[in-house]
Design a protein around this motif. Structure first.
Motif, mmCIF file in Angstrom:
data_model
loop_
_atom_site.group_PDB
_atom_site.id
_atom_site.type_symbol
_atom_site.label_atom_id
_atom_site.label_comp_id
_atom_site.label_asym_id
_atom_site.label_seq_id
_atom_site.Cartn_x
_atom_site.Cartn_y
_atom_site.Cartn_z
ATOM 1 N N PRO A 80 1.991 6.657 7.856
ATOM 2 C CA PRO A 80 2.755 7.632 8.636
ATOM 3 C C PRO A 80 2.565 9.079 8.164
ATOM 4 N N ASP A 81 2.365 9.309 6.862
ATOM 5 C CA ASP A 81 2.289 10.681 6.351
ATOM 6 C C ASP A 81 0.911 11.090 5.857
ATOM 7 N N ARG A 82 -0.092 10.205 5.939
ATOM 8 C CA ARG A 82 -1.441 10.589 5.522
ATOM 9 C C ARG A 82 -2.472 9.638 6.106
ATOM 10 N N PHE A 83 -3.710 10.141 6.191
ATOM 11 C CA PHE A 83 -4.823 9.261 6.512
ATOM 12 C C PHE A 83 -6.030 9.704 5.705
ATOM 13 N N GLU A 84 -6.909 8.756 5.434
ATOM 14 C CA GLU A 84 -8.130 9.072 4.719
ATOM 15 C C GLU A 84 -9.273 8.261 5.292
#
Length: 98
Positions: A80-84
């Protein structure tokens, strides 16, 4: 109506990766349903993800229309708060939700 995968990307994201290999990715990304826009950071040159279409094929596969209009597939980890993602040059790039 956008599917649940697209809705999870919608919003503004800030790149947290400082590695030189990530310089070609925008400092800030804004995703809307089906489209995105990348914004360069101060002193940043051309970015690979400038503006275009995107889609999440599933929870781990992102397809992005790049600056050359090529559709490129990335394996991603999306929370929900990051992607990589790791690109074809083995550069790990991380974004956090703004």
């Amino acid at each position: 109506m956008a599917d649940k995968h697209e809705q999870s990307m919608v919003g503004t994201w800030t790149k947290t990766t400082a590695a030189a290999c990530a310089d070609k990715y925008p400092a800030t990304l804004t995703f809307q349903a089906g489209t995105y826009r990348g914004m360069r950071g101060e002193g940043q040159g051309m970015v690979w993800w400038d503006a275009g279409i995107y889609r999440l094929e599933d929870s781990n596969t992102l397809v992005v229309g790049t600056a050359t209009d090529e559709l490129v597939t990335y394996r991603i980890s999306l929370q929900p708060d990051r992607f990589e993602f790791t690109d074809s040059d083995d550069c790990l790039v991380t974004y956090r939700r703004a």
